[in-house]
Design a protein around this motif. Structure first.
Motif, PDB file in Angstrom:
ATOM      1  N   SER A  99       2.008 -88.918  14.394  1.00 35.78           N
ATOM      2  CA  SER A  99       1.202 -89.527  13.332  1.00 35.78           C
ATOM      3  C   SER A  99       0.125 -88.596  12.795  1.00 35.78           C
ATOM      4  O   SER A  99      -0.686 -89.004  11.953  1.00 35.78           O
ATOM      5  CB  SER A  99       0.535 -90.797  13.867  1.00 35.78           C
ATOM      6  OG  SER A  99      -0.296 -90.485  14.982  1.00 35.78           O
ATOM      7  N   LYS A 104       2.238 -84.637   9.198  1.00 31.64           N
ATOM      8  CA  LYS A 104       2.504 -85.424   7.994  1.00 31.64           C
ATOM      9  C   LYS A 104       2.704 -84.527   6.766  1.00 31.64           C
ATOM     10  O   LYS A 104       3.363 -84.920   5.798  1.00 31.64           O
ATOM     11  CB  LYS A 104       1.364 -86.407   7.765  1.00 31.64           C
ATOM     12  CG  LYS A 104       1.661 -87.502   6.754  1.00 31.64           C
ATOM     13  CD  LYS A 104       0.601 -88.581   6.835  1.00 31.64           C
ATOM     14  CE  LYS A 104       0.827 -89.659   5.798  1.00 31.64           C
ATOM     15  NZ  LYS A 104       0.403 -89.215   4.451  1.00 31.64           N
ATOM     16  N   ARG A 124       1.622 -95.001   8.433  1.00 33.53           N
ATOM     17  CA  ARG A 124       1.726 -94.566   7.051  1.00 33.53           C
ATOM     18  C   ARG A 124       2.895 -93.615   6.845  1.00 33.53           C
ATOM     19  O   ARG A 124       3.533 -93.628   5.786  1.00 33.53           O
ATOM     20  CB  ARG A 124       0.416 -93.912   6.613  1.00 33.53           C
ATOM     21  CG  ARG A 124      -0.729 -94.907   6.469  1.00 33.53           C
ATOM     22  CD  ARG A 124      -2.022 -94.230   6.121  1.00 33.53           C
ATOM     23  NE  ARG A 124      -1.976 -93.576   4.831  1.00 33.53           N
ATOM     24  CZ  ARG A 124      -2.957 -92.796   4.361  1.00 33.53           C
ATOM     25  NH1 ARG A 124      -4.039 -92.605   5.079  1.00 33.53           N
ATOM     26  NH2 ARG A 124      -2.864 -92.241   3.171  1.00 33.53           N
ATOM     27  N   TYR A 127       6.051 -95.632   6.373  1.00 35.91           N
ATOM     28  CA  TYR A 127       6.069 -96.278   5.052  1.00 35.91           C
ATOM     29  C   TYR A 127       6.450 -95.265   3.964  1.00 35.91           C
ATOM     30  O   TYR A 127       7.285 -95.543   3.091  1.00 35.91           O
ATOM     31  CB  TYR A 127       4.703 -96.887   4.770  1.00 35.91           C
ATOM     32  CG  TYR A 127       4.604 -97.559   3.419  1.00 35.91           C
ATOM     33  CD1 TYR A 127       5.101 -98.849   3.231  1.00 35.91           C
ATOM     34  CD2 TYR A 127       4.016 -96.900   2.338  1.00 35.91           C
ATOM     35  CE1 TYR A 127       5.019 -99.466   1.984  1.00 35.91           C
ATOM     36  CE2 TYR A 127       3.936 -97.510   1.097  1.00 35.91           C
ATOM     37  CZ  TYR A 127       4.434 -98.796   0.928  1.00 35.91           C
ATOM     38  OH  TYR A 127       4.355 -99.386  -0.298  1.00 35.91           O
ATOM     39  N   GLU A 128       5.840 -94.080   4.019  1.00 40.89           N
ATOM     40  CA  GLU A 128       6.122 -93.072   3.000  1.00 40.89           C
ATOM     41  C   GLU A 128       7.548 -92.538   3.109  1.00 40.89           C
ATOM     42  O   GLU A 128       8.202 -92.283   2.094  1.00 40.89           O
ATOM     43  CB  GLU A 128       5.103 -91.938   3.100  1.00 40.89           C
ATOM     44  CG  GLU A 128       3.702 -92.359   2.692  1.00 40.89           C
ATOM     45  CD  GLU A 128       2.718 -91.208   2.676  1.00 40.89           C
ATOM     46  OE1 GLU A 128       3.148 -90.062   2.410  1.00 40.89           O
ATOM     47  OE2 GLU A 128       1.524 -91.447   2.934  1.00 40.89           O
ATOM     48  N   GLU A 151      -3.996 -94.549  12.964  1.00 38.74           N
ATOM     49  CA  GLU A 151      -2.926 -95.170  12.186  1.00 38.74           C
ATOM     50  C   GLU A 151      -1.564 -94.881  12.815  1.00 38.74           C
ATOM     51  O   GLU A 151      -0.614 -94.484  12.157  1.00 38.74           O
ATOM     52  CB  GLU A 151      -2.971 -94.713  10.728  1.00 38.74           C
ATOM     53  CG  GLU A 151      -4.223 -95.173  10.009  1.00 38.74           C
ATOM     54  CD  GLU A 151      -4.201 -94.910   8.518  1.00 38.74           C
ATOM     55  OE1 GLU A 151      -3.213 -94.351   8.037  1.00 38.74           O
ATOM     56  OE2 GLU A 151      -5.183 -95.271   7.844  1.00 38.74           O
TER      57      GLU A 151
END
Length: 248
Positions: A99, A104, A124, A127-128, A151
């Protein structure tokens, strides 16, 4: 500097931790009122703390730094690291990505992969990935306890689920690295990453130069457990003498 002023401020504070307003204003080539507005905005977001005549970035040792902060500092460095790491991935692979904001930065490269499996504990990131990946790429989210600042999801809940996969490559970051090992600021994160490394054929560590020499309470690996350690600057000789592949 080409980056937005707020990101310039966060980048400078990531290095110096504490700066006076005069020095900041001179480096940013802006007026006192413009700087004040930026600092007030950043303080409202909980990223900095103002004091009379200056500003400080308060990041306690063994404290998980918020994703909002991490994604706004060292942006170019993370993109550079991600570009190197992208040479290790290809279509049809089964990947785990953590994460971290450093890992990322790989998302644009993951979006081009076909017929792949991507597992993550990043809320996140998952989701992306669902919105950018090829239609024949599968995205899986690990179950467990959700950590607000990071997150991410961690814990033992997802371990049996992870055993269902053959993971070709595990891509991780960390909050610190020194000659004795790789560290995390959160115990659950450290245990989770240690587990992932045992389930993966190979593991890569992605860390920018500011992480070197930083020790935290939870050591989850030694340096030799990684296929390569990817960073944005040449490490000190003491690291290069360890017979480990550093890419930079």
């Amino acid at each position: 500097m080409d980056e937005p002023r707020r990101e310039q401020i966060l980048s400078l504070l990531a290095i110096h931790k504490k700066m006076d307003n005069v020095a900041l204003r001179e480096l940013l080539f802006c007026s006192t009122s413009t700087l004040r507005r930026e600092l007030i905005s950043l303080e409202k977001e909980g990223l900095i703390r103002r004091y009379r005549g200056g500003v400080v970035l308060e990041v306690e040792r063994n404290h998980v730094i918020s994703t909002r902060y991490r994604e706004n500092v060292m942006i170019k460095e993370k993109e550079y690291i991600a570009e190197i790491a992208s040479t290790f991935i290809g279509p049809g692979m089964s990947l785990f990505i953590d994460s971290s904001s450093t890992v990322k930065a790989l998302l644009p490269y993951l979006s081009t992969l076909s017929n792949s499996v991507i597992i993550t504990n990043g809320l996140r990131a998952a989701y992306e990935l669902l919105h950018i990946c090829q239609s024949d790429t599968k995205v899986y989210m690990v179950g467990g306890e959700a950590i607000k600042d990071a997150e991410s999801v961690v814990g033992d809940y997802g371990n049996e689920f992870l055993h269902l996969f053959h993971i070709d490559l595990c891509l991780l970051s960390s909050t610190g690295i020194d000659l004795e090992g790789i560290y995390e600021a959160n115990f659950a994160q450290a245990l989770f990453k240690k587990k992932l490394m045992t389930l993966s054929e190979k593991s890569l560590l992605l860390v920018d130069h500011t992480k070197f020499g930083k020790k935290h309470a939870y050591r989850f690996s030694d340096l030799h457990s990684f296929e390569s350690i990817i960073t944005n600057e040449e490490p000190e000789k003491s690291y290069l003498n360890l017979n480990i592949e550093f890419l930079y």
